[in-house]
Design a protein around this motif. Structure first.
Motif, PDB file in Angstrom:
ATOM      1  N   GLY A  10       0.823  -1.206   0.000  1.00 47.12           N
ATOM      2  CA  GLY A  10       0.000   0.000   0.000  1.00 47.12           C
ATOM      3  C   GLY A  10       0.846   1.239   0.000  1.00 47.12           C
ATOM      4  N   SER A  11       0.216   2.359   0.273  1.00 47.91           N
ATOM      5  CA  SER A  11       0.892   3.653   0.304  1.00 47.91           C
ATOM      6  C   SER A  11       0.917   4.190   1.721  1.00 47.91           C
ATOM      7  N   GLN A  13       3.052   7.230   4.424  1.00 49.72           N
ATOM      8  CA  GLN A  13       3.982   8.354   4.525  1.00 49.72           C
ATOM      9  C   GLN A  13       5.266   7.890   5.193  1.00 49.72           C
ATOM     10  N   ALA A  14       6.321   8.620   4.956  1.00 51.48           N
ATOM     11  CA  ALA A  14       7.593   8.309   5.587  1.00 51.48           C
ATOM     12  C   ALA A  14       7.413   8.242   7.098  1.00 51.48           C
ATOM     13  N   GLY A  15       8.002   7.216   7.686  1.00 55.87           N
ATOM     14  CA  GLY A  15       7.849   6.985   9.106  1.00 55.87           C
ATOM     15  C   GLY A  15       6.734   6.020   9.446  1.00 55.87           C
ATOM     16  N   GLY A  16       5.931   5.683   8.455  1.00 57.78           N
ATOM     17  CA  GLY A  16       4.812   4.787   8.672  1.00 57.78           C
ATOM     18  C   GLY A  16       5.205   3.317   8.671  1.00 57.78           C
ATOM     19  N   SER A  17       4.185   2.481   8.810  1.00 56.76           N
ATOM     20  CA  SER A  17       4.406   1.037   8.909  1.00 56.76           C
ATOM     21  C   SER A  17       3.464   0.280   7.980  1.00 56.76           C
ATOM     22  N   LEU A  18       3.914  -0.886   7.585  1.00 52.84           N
ATOM     23  CA  LEU A  18       3.104  -1.817   6.806  1.00 52.84           C
ATOM     24  C   LEU A  18       3.532  -3.226   7.183  1.00 52.84           C
ATOM     25  N   THR A  19       2.603  -4.154   7.052  1.00 56.57           N
ATOM     26  CA  THR A  19       2.941  -5.562   7.223  1.00 56.57           C
ATOM     27  C   THR A  19       2.550  -6.311   5.961  1.00 56.57           C
ATOM     28  N   LEU A  20       3.520  -6.947   5.352  1.00 60.46           N
ATOM     29  CA  LEU A  20       3.287  -7.762   4.172  1.00 60.46           C
ATOM     30  C   LEU A  20       3.111  -9.216   4.584  1.00 60.46           C
ATOM     31  N   MET A  83       7.153  -3.991   8.599  1.00 62.05           N
ATOM     32  CA  MET A  83       8.030  -2.904   8.209  1.00 62.05           C
ATOM     33  C   MET A  83       7.627  -1.642   8.969  1.00 62.05           C
ATOM     34  N   SER A  84       8.565  -1.024   9.616  1.00 62.66           N
ATOM     35  CA  SER A  84       8.298   0.203  10.342  1.00 62.66           C
ATOM     36  C   SER A  84       9.334   1.255   9.963  1.00 62.66           C
ATOM     37  N   SER A  85       9.066   2.481  10.359  1.00 61.92           N
ATOM     38  CA  SER A  85       9.946   3.611  10.023  1.00 61.92           C
ATOM     39  C   SER A  85      10.288   3.601   8.537  1.00 61.92           C
ATOM     40  N   LEU A  86       9.273   3.408   7.726  1.00 60.71           N
ATOM     41  CA  LEU A  86       9.488   3.315   6.284  1.00 60.71           C
ATOM     42  C   LEU A  86       9.993   4.634   5.715  1.00 60.71           C
ATOM     43  N   GLN A  87      10.877   4.516   4.758  1.00 59.77           N
ATOM     44  CA  GLN A  87      11.470   5.661   4.087  1.00 59.77           C
ATOM     45  C   GLN A  87      11.221   5.546   2.587  1.00 59.77           C
ATOM     46  N   PRO A  88      11.293   6.652   1.868  1.00 53.92           N
ATOM     47  CA  PRO A  88      11.064   6.600   0.419  1.00 53.92           C
ATOM     48  C   PRO A  88      11.942   5.565  -0.294  1.00 53.92           C
ATOM     49  N   GLU A  89      13.134   5.347   0.204  1.00 56.42           N
ATOM     50  CA  GLU A  89      14.023   4.374  -0.437  1.00 56.42           C
ATOM     51  C   GLU A  89      13.578   2.932  -0.199  1.00 56.42           C
ATOM     52  N   ASP A  90      12.584   2.725   0.657  1.00 60.68           N
ATOM     53  CA  ASP A  90      12.020   1.386   0.862  1.00 60.68           C
ATOM     54  C   ASP A  90      10.944   1.054  -0.165  1.00 60.68           C
ATOM     55  N   ALA A  91      10.541   2.016  -0.943  1.00 56.38           N
ATOM     56  CA  ALA A  91       9.469   1.802  -1.911  1.00 56.38           C
ATOM     57  C   ALA A  91       9.894   0.852  -3.016  1.00 56.38           C
ATOM     58  N   THR A 124       4.504   1.891  -1.593  1.00 51.79           N
ATOM     59  CA  THR A 124       4.815   3.272  -1.939  1.00 51.79           C
ATOM     60  C   THR A 124       4.999   4.063  -0.655  1.00 51.79           C
ATOM     61  N   VAL A 125       6.084   4.823  -0.579  1.00 45.06           N
ATOM     62  CA  VAL A 125       6.356   5.632   0.603  1.00 45.06           C
ATOM     63  C   VAL A 125       6.557   7.072   0.152  1.00 45.06           C
ATOM     64  N   SER A 126       5.724   7.942   0.649  1.00 46.61           N
ATOM     65  CA  SER A 126       5.814   9.356   0.278  1.00 46.61           C
ATOM     66  C   SER A 126       6.549  10.133   1.365  1.00 46.61           C
TER      67      SER A 126
END
Length: 127
Positions: A10-11, A13-20, A83-91, A124-126
């Motif tokens: 999903g999408s 913001q930077a600093g957010g989290s996702l679980t795949l 995944m936590s503390s996501l950054q744009p480079e993690d996209a 996607t990480v904005s």
């Protein structure tokens, strides 16, 4: 038929989290080595993290250590990537991979070590 299928992208913001999640069918995940890879546009596919079932250990690339966590849910035959503390480079497109013959430790990050792949899920990480 051995299959893996990713979900949870999903999408954020930077600093957010996702679980795949990677749902496996046709094999029990506790007997296969499994890994997560990602590919950003214009870049090569790279390993992110995985679980080596023979060595009973997880592994991570340096860029995600401390932020990503791999876990198995054997009851659901599913591998997760928190995944936590996501950054744009993690996209990128995240792929789940499985290997019936576990690779040697020095090959765990090599895509050639895995012979079953999912279709991927987009992250996607904005900024």
């Amino acid at each position: 038929l051995v299959q893996v299928a990713e979900s949870g992208g999903g999408s954020v913001q930077a600093g957010g989290s996702l679980t795949l999640s990677c749902a496996a069918s046709g094999f029990p995940i506790q007997y296969y080595c499994m890994a997560w890879f990602r590919q950003a546009p214009g870049k090569e596919r790279e390993a992110v993290a995985g679980f080596h079932t023979t060595l009973k250990t997880t592994y991570y690339v340096d860029s995600v250590k401390g932020r990503f966590t791999v876990s198995q849910d054997i009851t659901k035959n599913t591998l997760h990537l928190q995944m936590s503390s996501l950054q744009p480079e993690d996209a990128g497109m995240y792929y789940c991979a499985a290997a019936g013959l576990c690779p040697t430790w020095d090959n765990v990050f090599a895509s050639r070590s895995y012979n079953y792949w999912g279709q991927g899920t987009q992250v996607t990480v904005s900024s």
